[in-house]
Design a protein around this motif. Structure first.
Motif, mmCIF file in Angstrom:
data_model
loop_
_atom_site.group_PDB
_atom_site.id
_atom_site.type_symbol
_atom_site.label_atom_id
_atom_site.label_comp_id
_atom_site.label_asym_id
_atom_site.label_seq_id
_atom_site.Cartn_x
_atom_site.Cartn_y
_atom_site.Cartn_z
ATOM 1 N N GLY A 31 0.762 -1.150 -0.019
ATOM 2 C CA GLY A 31 0.016 -0.081 -0.209
ATOM 3 C C GLY A 31 0.961 1.275 0.051
ATOM 4 O O GLY A 31 1.966 1.169 0.691
ATOM 5 N N CYS A 32 0.331 2.182 -0.683
ATOM 6 C CA CYS A 32 1.197 3.545 -0.859
ATOM 7 C C CYS A 32 0.127 4.597 -0.932
ATOM 8 O O CYS A 32 -0.868 4.547 -1.822
ATOM 9 N N PRO A 33 0.274 5.846 -0.308
ATOM 10 C CA PRO A 33 -0.688 6.988 -0.562
ATOM 11 C C PRO A 33 -0.490 7.567 -1.751
ATOM 12 O O PRO A 33 -1.326 8.464 -2.055
ATOM 13 N N LEU A 34 0.867 7.533 -2.603
ATOM 14 C CA LEU A 34 0.811 8.118 -3.717
ATOM 15 C C LEU A 34 0.738 6.780 -4.821
ATOM 16 O O LEU A 34 0.563 5.880 -4.483
ATOM 17 N N ALA A 35 0.760 7.423 -6.139
ATOM 18 C CA ALA A 35 0.883 6.638 -7.423
ATOM 19 C C ALA A 35 1.734 7.463 -8.138
ATOM 20 O O ALA A 35 1.474 7.654 -9.234
ATOM 21 N N CYS A 36 3.040 7.306 -8.002
ATOM 22 C CA CYS A 36 4.222 7.738 -8.869
ATOM 23 C C CYS A 36 3.901 7.219 -10.358
ATOM 24 O O CYS A 36 4.022 5.968 -10.380
ATOM 25 N N ILE A 37 4.152 7.817 -11.314
ATOM 26 C CA ILE A 37 3.927 7.391 -12.656
ATOM 27 C C ILE A 37 5.020 6.314 -13.119
ATOM 28 O O ILE A 37 4.896 5.622 -13.993
ATOM 29 N N TRP A 38 5.996 6.359 -12.200
ATOM 30 C CA TRP A 38 7.360 5.615 -12.854
ATOM 31 C C TRP A 38 7.674 4.377 -11.689
ATOM 32 O O TRP A 38 8.538 3.780 -11.749
ATOM 33 N N CYS A 39 6.758 4.611 -10.745
ATOM 34 C CA CYS A 39 6.903 3.428 -9.699
ATOM 35 C C CYS A 39 7.442 2.171 -10.281
ATOM 36 O O CYS A 39 6.718 1.569 -11.063
ATOM 37 N N ALA A 40 8.330 1.519 -9.472
ATOM 38 C CA ALA A 40 9.188 0.350 -10.022
ATOM 39 C C ALA A 40 8.343 -0.740 -9.429
ATOM 40 O O ALA A 40 8.516 -1.972 -9.691
ATOM 41 N N LEU A 44 2.817 -2.760 -5.373
ATOM 42 C CA LEU A 44 2.516 -2.622 -4.166
ATOM 43 C C LEU A 44 1.701 -1.283 -3.748
ATOM 44 O O LEU A 44 1.621 -0.698 -2.610
ATOM 45 N N ILE A 45 1.242 -0.642 -4.755
ATOM 46 C CA ILE A 45 0.550 0.553 -4.602
ATOM 47 C C ILE A 45 -0.666 0.083 -3.960
ATOM 48 O O ILE A 45 -1.054 1.047 -3.018
ATOM 49 N N SER A 46 -1.379 -0.518 -4.354
ATOM 50 C CA SER A 46 -2.705 -1.079 -3.611
ATOM 51 C C SER A 46 -2.647 -1.466 -2.093
ATOM 52 O O SER A 46 -1.731 -2.323 -1.933
ATOM 53 N N GLY A 136 8.515 -0.231 1.534
ATOM 54 C CA GLY A 136 7.069 -0.360 0.695
ATOM 55 C C GLY A 136 7.117 -0.263 -0.853
ATOM 56 O O GLY A 136 8.203 -0.533 -1.226
ATOM 57 N N GLY A 137 6.195 -0.211 -1.340
ATOM 58 C CA GLY A 137 4.984 0.733 -0.850
ATOM 59 C C GLY A 137 5.372 1.959 -0.027
ATOM 60 O O GLY A 137 6.409 2.172 -0.158
ATOM 61 N N ASP A 138 4.578 2.045 1.034
ATOM 62 C CA ASP A 138 4.987 2.866 2.048
ATOM 63 C C ASP A 138 4.429 2.670 3.479
ATOM 64 O O ASP A 138 3.116 2.159 3.504
ATOM 65 N N THR A 164 9.910 6.425 3.443
ATOM 66 C CA THR A 164 8.582 7.039 3.180
ATOM 67 C C THR A 164 8.450 8.135 2.353
ATOM 68 O O THR A 164 9.283 8.716 2.294
ATOM 69 N N CYS A 165 7.191 8.372 1.793
ATOM 70 C CA CYS A 165 6.909 9.572 0.937
ATOM 71 C C CYS A 165 6.595 10.815 1.875
ATOM 72 O O CYS A 165 6.477 11.879 1.268
ATOM 73 N N GLY A 166 6.187 10.438 3.079
ATOM 74 C CA GLY A 166 5.722 11.364 4.029
ATOM 75 C C GLY A 166 4.375 11.812 3.928
ATOM 76 O O GLY A 166 3.964 13.035 4.542
ATOM 77 N N ILE A 187 11.600 13.178 -1.812
ATOM 78 C CA ILE A 187 10.914 14.130 -2.455
ATOM 79 C C ILE A 187 10.818 13.741 -3.874
ATOM 80 O O ILE A 187 11.743 13.404 -4.423
ATOM 81 N N LYS A 188 9.777 13.828 -4.650
ATOM 82 C CA LYS A 188 9.474 13.473 -5.902
ATOM 83 C C LYS A 188 9.495 14.873 -6.867
ATOM 84 O O LYS A 188 9.703 14.475 -7.912
ATOM 85 N N HIS A 189 8.788 15.776 -6.241
ATOM 86 C CA HIS A 189 8.828 17.041 -6.986
ATOM 87 C C HIS A 189 8.915 18.233 -6.090
ATOM 88 O O HIS A 189 7.971 18.133 -5.354
HETATM 89 S S1 SF4 Z 1 5.933 2.973 -3.844
HETATM 90 FE FE1 SF4 Z 1 7.130 5.056 -3.997
HETATM 91 S S2 SF4 Z 1 7.567 5.118 -6.198
HETATM 92 FE FE2 SF4 Z 1 5.666 3.701 -5.623
HETATM 93 S S3 SF4 Z 1 3.820 5.082 -5.684
HETATM 94 FE FE3 SF4 Z 1 4.617 4.888 -3.654
HETATM 95 S S4 SF4 Z 1 5.887 6.625 -3.424
HETATM 96 FE FE4 SF4 Z 1 5.620 6.516 -5.423
#
Ligand code: SF4
Ligand code: SF4
Length: 312
Positions: A31-40, A44-46, A136-138, A164-166, A187-189
């Motif tokens: 799970g992650c609160p962000l969904a970065c378009i490059w996420c490798a 793990l995002i859901s 994670g994820g996060d 973490t993405c914070g 920090i993503k941007h």
């Molecule tokens: S796991 Fe990292 S790269 Fe992937 S969406 Fe979350 S913050 Fe972004």
């Protein structure tokens, strides 16, 4: 069910030499609160358990077709096709597939089970200066579980790192910080509007949490911070992006030890289709090494310590 003593993880890696100093046990929370378009790691995002397709293993046994309650799977032209709009990720196809051509992503584990593994490498941590890293994820996607793990590690005097993405309310974020020795902070941007375009969320909360942490008044003494900046071609690698990032980081003060530049790679691209997501950077190529070195030098020109890669 997830609770403070039970969480959903993707993996647990022992003897890792990245994601903090020394040798570490790294727990990848799902799970992650962000969904970065490059996420490798799109799998793990859901925050929920889901499935991933392993097409090369598929023997077309059609067990998955038989068990799918949503009629989401069909065989066409000798290929198994999933209609992701119909799929509710129940996982019955993964249970039924004898070839493991569909697998579950995410296993429920308890804090006791994780700590049992963590404590097997205590001597290794002592010798190498390592410990436990939550990644994670996060970890912020399962904050209660993350907090229990960090507390348990600190009770055993194990060094803790939080990757973490914070993106969380300060009170919640601070509760984890109180049991963290090293913060690996993404920090993503630096521009909030652009941040929202590429991650789905603005960055004010993220930057403000970092500023409060670096100010030190609310955090445990001895905390260190490593900033992590993914370098994505044509997304956040412009001179202005780097200059604005460096000015912001330079103002944070001495708790920040360095910026780790994480060059873009496309190793996760193939996983997008396998978990029913779209990859929008298919035409993006990684930076040549000399460009990464130039950006590193630009960061260093601000008096900051910069590294390439997410390791030590
Ligand atoms: S796991 Fe990292 S790269 Fe992937 S969406 Fe979350 S913050 Fe972004
Ligand atoms: S996970 Fe999706 S494809 Fe698999 S059985 Fe459940 S609904 Fe069908």
């Amino acid at each position: 069910m997830k609770n403070k003593n039970r969480g959903l993880i993707f993996d647990l890696q022992r003897l890792s030499l990245v994601d903090g100093p020394g040798g570490r046990t790294v727990v990848f929370l799902k799970g992650c609160p962000l969904a970065c378009i490059w996420c490798a790691n799109p799998e793990l995002i859901s925050p929920d358990r889901e499935i991933i397709l392993k097409d090369k293993k598929c023997a077309l046994l059609e067990k998955c077709v038989e068990v799918c309650p949503q009629n989401a799977i069909s065989i066409m032209d000798g290929q198994r096709i999933i209609d992701w709009d119909k799929c509710d990720r129940c996982g019955k196809c993964a249970d039924a597939c004898p070839s493991r051509a569909i697998e579950h992503i995410g296993e429920y584990v308890t804090t006791d089970e994780i700590m049992k593994v963590v404590m097997q490498d205590v001597r290794f941590y002592r010798v190498s200066g390592g410990g436990l890293t939550l990644s994670g994820g996060d970890p912020l996607s399962q904050p209660e579980f993350a907090l229990t793990l960090l507390k348990a590690a600190k009770q055993k005097k194990v060094h803790t790192a939080l990757d973490t993405c914070g993106f969380a309310k300060w009170e919640l974020f601070k509760s984890l910080l109180d049991h963290t020795d090293l913060l690996l902070y993404d920090i993503k941007h630096i521009d909030s509007a652009r941040h929202k375009e590429i991650t789905g969320e603005p960055n004010e909360l993220i930057l403000s949490n970092l500023q409060k942490t670096a100010a030190g008044s609310d955090s445990r003494s001895g905390l260190k911070i490593w900033i992590r900046y993914p370098l994505i071609p044509d997304i956040n690698d412009g001179d202005d992006d780097i200059d604005n990032l460096c000015r912001f980081v330079a103002d944070l003060g001495p708790l920040v030890e360095k910026i780790a530049l994480l060059p873009y790679h496309d190793l996760g691209a193939e996983k997008y289709a396998a978990v029913g997501r779209k990859y929008s950077l298919a035409k993006t190529s990684p930076h040549p090494n000399e460009i990464v070195s130039k950006i590193k030098a630009r960061v260093e020109s601000y008096g900051l310590v910069a590294g390439i890669g997410g390791g030590k």
